[in-house]
Design a protein around this motif. Structure first.
Motif, short mmCIF file in Angstrom:
data_model
loop_
_atom_site.label_atom_id
_atom_site.label_comp_id
_atom_site.label_asym_id
_atom_site.label_seq_id
_atom_site.Cartn_x
_atom_site.Cartn_y
_atom_site.Cartn_z
N ALA A 197 35.89 38.99 47.84
CA ALA A 197 36.72 40.38 47.78
C ALA A 197 36.47 41.36 47.63
O ALA A 197 37.11 42.45 48.38
N ILE A 198 35.32 41.74 46.78
CA ILE A 198 35.38 43.21 46.21
C ILE A 198 34.13 43.93 47.33
O ILE A 198 34.72 44.97 47.35
N GLY A 199 33.62 42.70 47.99
CA GLY A 199 32.88 43.17 49.41
C GLY A 199 33.38 43.65 49.94
O GLY A 199 33.38 45.20 51.23
N LEU A 200 34.80 43.24 50.83
CA LEU A 200 35.61 43.73 51.74
C LEU A 200 36.12 44.37 50.92
O LEU A 200 36.87 45.98 51.77
N ARG A 201 37.01 45.38 50.05
CA ARG A 201 37.43 46.33 49.39
C ARG A 201 36.32 47.15 49.59
O ARG A 201 36.54 48.55 49.23
N GLY A 202 35.12 47.29 50.00
CA GLY A 202 34.16 48.18 49.87
C GLY A 202 33.34 48.72 48.50
O GLY A 202 32.48 49.80 47.85
N GLY A 203 33.83 46.82 47.00
CA GLY A 203 32.58 47.78 46.12
C GLY A 203 31.43 46.38 45.97
O GLY A 203 31.24 46.05 47.04
N THR A 204 30.59 46.94 45.66
CA THR A 204 28.98 46.51 44.52
C THR A 204 29.56 45.71 44.00
O THR A 204 29.51 45.81 42.71
N VAL A 205 29.02 44.03 43.93
CA VAL A 205 29.07 43.28 43.30
C VAL A 205 27.86 43.23 42.59
O VAL A 205 26.49 43.16 43.14
N ILE A 206 27.74 42.79 40.99
CA ILE A 206 26.11 42.93 40.23
C ILE A 206 26.46 41.70 39.60
O ILE A 206 27.72 41.26 38.59
N ALA A 207 26.72 40.26 39.01
CA ALA A 207 26.70 39.01 38.63
C ALA A 207 26.09 38.96 37.42
O ALA A 207 24.56 40.02 37.24
N ILE A 208 27.12 38.73 36.33
CA ILE A 208 26.05 38.92 35.15
C ILE A 208 26.58 37.10 34.37
O ILE A 208 27.09 36.58 34.77
N ASP A 209 25.38 36.84 34.00
CA ASP A 209 25.21 35.06 33.22
C ASP A 209 26.10 36.28 32.07
O ASP A 209 25.65 36.01 30.94
N SER A 210 27.34 34.48 32.27
CA SER A 210 28.30 34.99 30.56
C SER A 210 27.88 34.29 29.78
O SER A 210 28.58 34.68 28.65
N GLU A 211 27.00 32.71 29.51
CA GLU A 211 26.22 32.37 28.90
C GLU A 211 25.47 33.17 27.88
O GLU A 211 25.42 33.51 26.74
N ALA A 212 24.41 34.31 28.54
CA ALA A 212 23.47 35.02 28.19
C ALA A 212 24.01 36.12 27.02
O ALA A 212 23.53 36.91 26.06
N ALA A 213 25.53 36.15 28.28
CA ALA A 213 26.03 37.94 27.59
C ALA A 213 26.78 37.58 26.18
O ALA A 213 26.96 38.22 24.91
N PHE A 214 27.65 36.05 26.59
CA PHE A 214 27.93 36.26 25.15
C PHE A 214 27.82 35.72 24.04
O PHE A 214 27.40 36.44 22.48
N VAL A 215 26.24 35.31 23.98
CA VAL A 215 25.16 34.81 22.90
C VAL A 215 25.00 36.15 22.67
O VAL A 215 24.34 36.37 21.75
N ALA A 216 24.14 36.65 23.95
CA ALA A 216 24.04 38.55 22.70
C ALA A 216 24.80 39.85 22.73
O ALA A 216 24.67 39.73 20.75
#
Lengths: 294, 294
Positions: B265-284
């Motif tokens: 949906a973000i792509g259809l809206r014209g946005g660019t997606v960068i996936a984030i590893d949620s577990e790595a983010a939480f631990v950090a």
């Protein structure tokens, strides 16, 4: 007191409620009756006996059914006529096949090039309001409810319309959502409602505005007893923002209670409200359809 | 196989689910565990025993709780810190009063001049993602779910955010609404979903777009088996339209399944997606908060 015998009985048969109108030969309303025998409580086999009961005092009088009796969940499915739809189109699309002198009116579907939408019952009131001189032939109508209808007419035809899940969404939130315990109060048409309308009209972010009910209460920025009024305002504001432009006149076909909320929101949106007597409109619509079928 | 003893145990304690992370002295993740013991299944008196069980293998290790454990419905209510909020603000707002070497982190409230909004738990992942170099210090993040979060950071602080009742609304419609029987299929990220996204993005009329699911099926213009995908697209499209502008980059913190719908949906809206590893983010995030509390 015994009324005169009816020349025709018209039923506005909704999902939840049923309104029965006994009409004289000249179309005048003899009396009316409202009850909770909507189609949701009926099986297909229940209708013949219901019709006998409806004309108990008027043996042989023709019965005209509008609304959900002609839906796939009603007695006999009557195909929608496509917008633009006039009184003559409704008369031509009616079904008279029961052999019991019962006519079931069709609903109206959106034009094929518009977003899909359907109505069953509202069209009789709207075209009746125009026929009775309660509204001009080119007008915008609003019928709030579980599924609110916004209907534009042109040359006394249903031209285009939009249905919004406004009332149903409020009910879902109140009964089943994370907001449920905050929404138990009865909404009041006051300042909190107005704040909700402003939020619903302005940012067009309904999913976000609804969560802000919860956040507002948690942060002490929305009084708990105002939450239902605010949420109702958000939903009605979102509905009104998509239904009417600033400066437009809206012919409001509603009961007094819900009508007051919509009238207030339409006013805040910069629209002008003209109240329509829904029963007079329905009776006028049925009389015109009868003339067209004769 | 027995892991090394943990130097710290961090819990991301949600309403429905709980994620437990055992961390080494250098902050490395030793192992993780996910279960359904969200706070909705806990009473206040259940927490001490739950903490004992959580550190069964790590006697005396400090335990840090993020998320709903600090809510009014959790163990001990910890006041929100107001945006803009940094790692240091979260550390300063933490509560360490249990005498059991347990720290409960605060949530974040929207700035006083913004619309009311709150989060509990997401802030650790977002600021952790920046700390770990997974996202820049000024970025837009999306965490879809029952209540989706759209979060803007500035200078490595939570600057502003918006919560939308996207997932919950889909659930309400599916379980309790007039659309219920049409929405039982599992949504698929295909053409019907894309059509729904376009509808949700374009006309900003969510209440109308949802009714058109029913009208589309009744009129044969939407296949019944596509209805759930279309409705999901409408809701996610409405959420995305309010969350991201055309051309923006969105750092998406999501599980694979829901993430795929939002990314599309973000792509259809014209946005660019960068996936984030949620577990790595939480631990950090937890490691940085520990440093700030030391």
């Amino acid at each position: 007191m015994r009324n005169d015998a009816a020349a025709c009985i018209a039923v506005d048969w909704g999902t939840t409620n049923r309104r029965i109108y006994r009409l004289a030969a000249d179309g005048a309303l003899l009396d009316r009756h409202r009850d909770g025998h909507g189609i949701a409580r009926m099986t297909r086999g229940d209708y013949p006996a219901a019709i006998v009961a409806i004309r108990a005092e008027d043996a042989g009088a023709p019965v005209i059914l509008a609304g959900m009796a002609g839906s796939s969940r009603g007695w006999h499915e009557v195909a929608y006529v496509a917008a633009p739809a006039t009184i003559a189109d409704l008369a031509a699309g009616a079904w008279r096949g029961t052999g019991e002198n019962v006519t079931i009116l069709p609903g109206v579907a959106a034009a094929p090039d518009a977003a899909p939408d359907v109505m069953r019952g509202e069209e009789v009131q709207i075209l009746g309001a125009i026929a009775a001189g309660l509204a001009p032939a080119d007008a915008l109508f609003c019928q709030p409810g579980t599924h609110s209808k916004w209907i534009r007419t042109a040359d006394a035809a249903i031209a285009s319309f939009r249905t919004a899940m406004a009332g149903e969404t409020f009910g879902l939130l109140r009964r089943h959502s994370v907001l449920s315990e905050m929404l138990q109060a009865e909404p009041v048409a006051g300042a909190a409602f107005d704040d909700g309308v402003a939020r619903g009209v302005e940012d067009r972010d309904l999913l976000g505005a609804l969560f802000s009910v919860r956040a507002g209460v948690l942060l002490g920025r929305l009084a708990r007893h105002d939450a239902a009024s605010f949420a109702s305002g958000v939903l009605i504001g979102a509905d009104v923002a998509s239904g009417v432009a600033t400066g437009e006149s809206v012919h409001l076909v509603a009961d007094a209670k819900l009508g007051a909320f919509y009238a207030r929101a339409i006013g805040l949106r910069g629209g002008t409200v003209i109240a329509i007597d829904s029963e007079a409109a329905f009776v006028a619509g049925v009389n015109r359809i009868r003339e067209a079928m004769a």
